[in-house]
Design an enzyme around this catalytic site. Structure first.
Site, PDB file in Angstrom:
ATOM      1  CG  ASP B  11       1.844  -0.612  -5.625  1.00 13.76           C
ATOM      2  OD1 ASP B  11       2.742  -0.290  -4.653  1.00 13.76           O
ATOM      3  OD2 ASP B  11       0.763  -0.648  -5.143  1.00 13.76           O
ATOM      4  CB  SER B  12       1.281  -5.134  -4.550  1.00  8.79           C
ATOM      5  OG  SER B  12       1.186  -4.178  -3.679  1.00  8.79           O
ATOM      6  CB  CYS B  74       5.579  -2.154  -4.109  1.00 11.72           C
ATOM      7  SG  CYS B  74       5.126  -3.546  -2.790  1.00 11.72           S
ATOM      8  CD  GLU B 154      -6.259  -2.304  -0.220  1.00 12.82           C
ATOM      9  OE1 GLU B 154      -7.206  -2.150  -1.086  1.00 12.82           O
ATOM     10  OE2 GLU B 154      -5.008  -2.025  -0.873  1.00 12.82           O
ATOM     11  CB  CYS B 184       3.629   0.316   3.430  1.00 13.06           C
ATOM     12  SG  CYS B 184       2.243  -0.422   2.652  1.00 13.06           S
ATOM     13  CG  HIS B 186      -1.830   0.948   1.492  1.00  9.30           C
ATOM     14  ND1 HIS B 186      -1.021   0.127   0.482  1.00  9.30           N
ATOM     15  CD2 HIS B 186      -3.105   0.572   1.248  1.00  9.30           C
ATOM     16  CE1 HIS B 186      -1.785  -0.615  -0.034  1.00  9.30           C
ATOM     17  NE2 HIS B 186      -2.979  -0.298   0.051  1.00  9.30           N
TER      18      HIS B 186
END
Lengths: 263, 263
Positions: B11-12, B74, B154, B184, B186
């Site tokens: 993942d990023s 990701c 975040e 995504c 997130h």
């Protein structure tokens, strides 16, 4: 410094263009080399060691140009890497934090005045502004990491409901400051929103502050009618050019854009 | 695949932990190697070429481990680099986009149903979801880049006024979808907010989708009682650990965290 003044501007991405704007208005330089680390932006969420490492890589890049001075437009870089850059650079290096603090001393004479520092998480965590302000005798300093403003500006959201809610979220419990440091290159783009929330508060702008700082510390005068700019980016310089057009100045000043070494 | 199943998760940053959570619940693997490129996160604002380059560097990292399958958690990586990774990897590689589309086909039988794809700027720009959905016969697809949600998560903002305003900002002019892809890593963390805005809409979650996909395509069954996880990050693995604790599971499952090669 030589007669034909050449400045390097280092930023994590496109935000440093807000500093370039002030420098263009001041006409200090014959040429500006802009380097944005667009492939690894943003820096404000990163570690001290990573920020220093990336900054030293940028320094290596600037060594290829015959610059007289390197200006780190990014507050996060200025907070963590400025000493290391100064130590290793064969040219002058100036960050934006010292100039910002100088601007406070010129505008706010009362040492008991409430100064609010805003910036990225990394910048606030460094406590660099607070330390320098304390050295200047200020004793009523608040700090607030306001990283979401970076994302809003990146998304071209400069006002409206999201902005209002974000201002409230960050500042609702903060006593109105006498001066507020916009400690991130993105923040001057929402200057009006800051001022709307904190009426009568003196706003400190890195770009304007650095112009004053260069005048006082390097005796620079605005003698150039036109500053040539060369853009370099670790990815997508075309996008940098697009933002430059939108934010700052007319197309004619954008002479060249190049990719630089890859990270 | 071998008997002791070992998966690599790329993942990023930390977002891929939402996929890890689903994999842990499924008990598919004996061991998971998690690699987050935290020094260069986020990927969703980056270029195709940069994303491919970073992904191939991650591949080099995973070659040091004896993994059976690499899962790119990701969406942005899955959108741009999956073909290149599959071409170069000595093990199986699975992204999250194909599984997400598979989940749509299983939950939405009407090909005229309105499918809304949300993701980062890069993921949406790739049109990868739309292309695959069209191949499956869907003909009423909308796309919306909703990158600000990444920043909100975040910042640990999972609801409230900013979230409400952002939902409105992105979705006010969009017809209510029958299914919405949370494209995504997130976004599943704000699943409730999505559902609050789009009542009765079927939400597609990458993590859940990949579990189903692995079952169907690799005949995996949940035979392991405990999955060991090793964390690697390009910066600050401690922070990754902190987020893992907060988001996902108890401390006991976090066995080790290490820095990996530096970028």
């Amino acid at each position: 410094m030589t007669k034909q003044l050449k400045a390097g501007i280092f930023d994590s991405g496109a935000g440093g263009l807000s500093v370039v704007k002030s420098l263009l208005e001041a006409n200090f330089f014959d040429e500006i080399i802009y380097y944005g680390d667009t492939a690894r932006v943003p820096y404000g969420i990163k570690d001290k060691n990573t920020i220093i490492r990336y900054s030293l890589e940028a320094l290596e890049f600037f060594k290829n140009f015959n610059i007289d001075i390197l200006i780190t437009a990014c507050n996060t870089v200025s907070a963590y890497a400025i000493e290391e850059l100064k130590k290793q650079a064969p040219f002058d290096v100036v960050g934006v934090i010292e100039p910002g603090v100088l601007a406070v001393t010129e505008k706010i004479k009362n040492k008991n005045a409430h100064i609010l520092v805003t910036g990225t998480n990394a910048t606030i965590k460094s406590k660099k502004y607070t330390k320098l302000l304390q050295e200047k005798g200020y004793n009523n300093i608040s700090e607030k990491a306001t990283g979401l403003f970076v994302s809003l500006v990146e998304e071209q959201i400069f006002g409206g409901k999201i902005m209002d809610a974000t201002m409230e979220y960050y500042f609702n419990n903060i006593k109105k400051p006498d001066a507020l440091i916009m400690g991130c290159t993105h923040f001057p783009l929402i200057k009006n929103e800051y001022q709307k929330f904190f009426k009568d508060t003196v706003l400190i702008h890195s770009g304007e502050a650095i112009v004053q700082y260069l005048k006082e510390n390097f005796n620079l005068t605005g003698k150039y009618q036109k500053t040539n700019i060369k853009y370099f980016a670790t990815e997508n310089p075309e996008h940098l050019k697009e933002i430059a057009k939108q934010w700052l100045f007319d197309d004619s000043k954008i002479l060249q854009e190049n990719k630089c070494q890859k990270f």
